[in-house]
Design a protein around this motif. Sequence first.
Motif, PDB file in Angstrom:
ATOM      1  N   GLU A  66      -2.401   3.463  -5.284  1.00 22.18           N
ATOM      2  CA  GLU A  66      -2.378   3.062  -3.873  1.00 22.18           C
ATOM      3  C   GLU A  66      -1.915   1.605  -3.715  1.00 22.18           C
ATOM      4  O   GLU A  66      -1.107   1.291  -2.852  1.00 22.18           O
ATOM      5  CB  GLU A  66      -3.767   3.272  -3.240  1.00 22.18           C
ATOM      6  CG  GLU A  66      -3.968   2.676  -1.844  1.00 22.18           C
ATOM      7  CD  GLU A  66      -3.042   3.226  -0.754  1.00 22.18           C
ATOM      8  OE1 GLU A  66      -2.201   4.087  -1.039  1.00 22.18           O
ATOM      9  OE2 GLU A  66      -3.154   2.758   0.402  1.00 22.18           O
ATOM     10  N   LEU A 104       0.840  -1.206   0.000  1.00 23.56           N
ATOM     11  CA  LEU A 104       0.000   0.000   0.000  1.00 23.56           C
ATOM     12  C   LEU A 104       0.871   1.251   0.000  1.00 23.56           C
ATOM     13  O   LEU A 104       1.686   1.446   0.907  1.00 23.56           O
ATOM     14  CB  LEU A 104      -0.908   0.021   1.229  1.00 23.56           C
ATOM     15  CG  LEU A 104      -1.857  -1.159   1.393  1.00 23.56           C
ATOM     16  CD1 LEU A 104      -2.676  -1.002   2.670  1.00 23.56           C
ATOM     17  CD2 LEU A 104      -2.790  -1.283   0.195  1.00 23.56           C
ATOM     18  N   ARG A 105       0.673   2.080  -0.993  1.00 23.19           N
ATOM     19  CA  ARG A 105       1.458   3.313  -1.122  1.00 23.19           C
ATOM     20  C   ARG A 105       1.353   4.199   0.126  1.00 23.19           C
ATOM     21  O   ARG A 105       2.312   4.845   0.533  1.00 23.19           O
ATOM     22  CB  ARG A 105       0.954   4.081  -2.349  1.00 23.19           C
ATOM     23  CG  ARG A 105       1.786   5.269  -2.703  1.00 23.19           C
ATOM     24  CD  ARG A 105       1.219   6.038  -3.877  1.00 23.19           C
ATOM     25  NE  ARG A 105       1.808   7.355  -3.874  1.00 23.19           N
ATOM     26  CZ  ARG A 105       2.975   7.662  -4.438  1.00 23.19           C
ATOM     27  NH1 ARG A 105       3.639   6.768  -5.096  1.00 23.19           N
ATOM     28  NH2 ARG A 105       3.471   8.869  -4.353  1.00 23.19           N
ATOM     29  N   SER A 106       0.153   4.201   0.739  1.00 18.74           N
ATOM     30  CA  SER A 106      -0.048   5.098   1.886  1.00 18.74           C
ATOM     31  C   SER A 106       0.817   4.718   3.098  1.00 18.74           C
ATOM     32  O   SER A 106       0.952   5.504   4.028  1.00 18.74           O
ATOM     33  CB  SER A 106      -1.518   5.123   2.289  1.00 18.74           C
ATOM     34  OG  SER A 106      -2.003   3.810   2.392  1.00 18.74           O
TER      35      SER A 106
END
Length: 532
Positions: free
Chosen positions: A443, A427-429
């Motif tokens: 994401e 997950l990019r976040s």
Amino acid sequence: MIAYIEHSFVHDEGAGETRQNDAVESADQNDAVLCQEALEREGIQGTVDYTSTSTGSVAKDFGGMNRVRPLGVVRPANSSDVAAAVRAAADTRDMTVAARGNGHSINGQAMARRGLVLDMRAMGDHPFNVVVSEGDNDGHYYADVSGGALWEDVLKRCVLGHGLAPRSWTDYLALTVGGTLSNAGVSGQAFRYGPQTSNVTELEVVTGRGKTVICSPSLNSDLFFAVLGGLGQFGVITRARIPLRKAPDMVRWIRLVYAEFDEFTRDAEFLVRQPEGESFDYVEGFVFVNRDDPVNGWPSVTLDPNQCFDPDLLPRSSGEVLYCLEVALHFNHYDHPSTVDSEEQRLVGRLRFVEGLRFSVDVGYMEFLLRVKKAEQHAKANGIWEAPHPWLNLFVSKRNIADFDRTVFKKILKDGIGGPMLVYPLLRSRWDSRTSVVIPDEEIFYLIALLRFTPAYPKGPPVGELVAQNREIIRHCTRKGYDFKLYLPHYQTQEEWKQHFGNQWSRFVERKAMFDPMAILAPGQKIFPRRS
Ligand code: FAD
């Protein structure tokens, strides 16, 4: 002829340089003398070794495709020695300094042609390489570890000594803290906690200006974020502060087989999006070949010699490759076995793997984290550990992953690569965009790791052929306009680096000008030429 081509694939930057380089040689000699004098003046506490045995031992890496000999090897006793080495190189016209962690790079990233290599393991062996402390009033623990410490030593010190452990790991732990923090550090915990670069709260760094600086998200934060994922370009990490949490006693390690890629990705993505408590503690996956091949096929999936992979359970529609979701659940000795079973059942019950193709085993937490050690021992015993490793690591966006599967896994690599072909979502976040690492825009993106383990030529395929196959894969990704990045990147020209960093390139260049204006550090990355 073939043998000749194969031999010459090892890129030896010291070989074949004859008369035309005499002028360069004598300039190098001047530099060498200046540097040696400067190091003597500095009076370092560690050692400096110019013998060919020493320089030869750091002239190669795990990739086994480059051979670059430095002038000398500095074994620093502390960060002052690291700073002294950087200042000594700065006194010369074109000498460089490469920190070498455990030399597990693939493409010569920790090498310095006729420069100084800092053997960071020398600091890692310091008796106080891991110090565990309790944070002020907040009941949180952290470890202060040397940049040259191996993660496996961090694990042992924290778990055996304190019952604590870092949250985010790599699959294989004979890597140094400074080496993985200079890249990212990714494994099956990263979907929840982010890579190792998102799990560090303070660093001590020696910059390319020869200054020792303490930095954190609130103190000298420019340097802190530059260095994380900074490919060694901005400073040498001499100490890192890693947050710890209570280590579980045990791990239930589970593998679930899928015949269809879209079902595999649907379940993997579902798991990584769930909040803590609603998912596993570790999520990874890999592709394997749909036949009885001991290395690439069915037998590579079972977790215990008593388990058997029954191919009759596979649907008739199964193709040439299959997929395995690898997950793990933490538990403690005091947990009742039925509680662990029902938790496993609750989580596994929502997944759509091939019925009957589910394998699991309970192992100690340390045994789980050290699981790749066994593969290392096996590869060392049969000589494959010492053979060249033309590995390829990529991050590919969710929107391109089905096409990647169709073209790369199902066609180009349908016979396997002699080692794991990892594919799992992240997950990019969970990645801090202030660090120097670049990742795809979406994401959800996938880590792809092609961990080739084949015997050296002529027993195995020529390494040039495998490198060409890697290039074909990268070309395909580029031609199709994928949103993708190389992980552990390797390029020959600045133009390629510029493309790699995309809109982060100007930030990277500014950081270089600020922290290493003479481009002394990590020349093996081939990003910036040394400036006089
Ligand atoms: P080196 O290869 O010695 O150095 C790598 C780069 O970092 C060089 O440019 C060097 O100059 C720089 N550097 C080294 N130390 C420092 C320091 N203290 N300060 C600043 N710069 C420094 N990666 C993952 O993310 N996940 C995995 O699961 C994983 N598994 C792996 C398994 C194996 C068998 C191998 C060979 C590699 C694996 N890697 C993995 C890749 C690994 O993260 C990189 O190779 C990384 O470079 C760490 O290796 P190292 O400590 O040997 O560093």
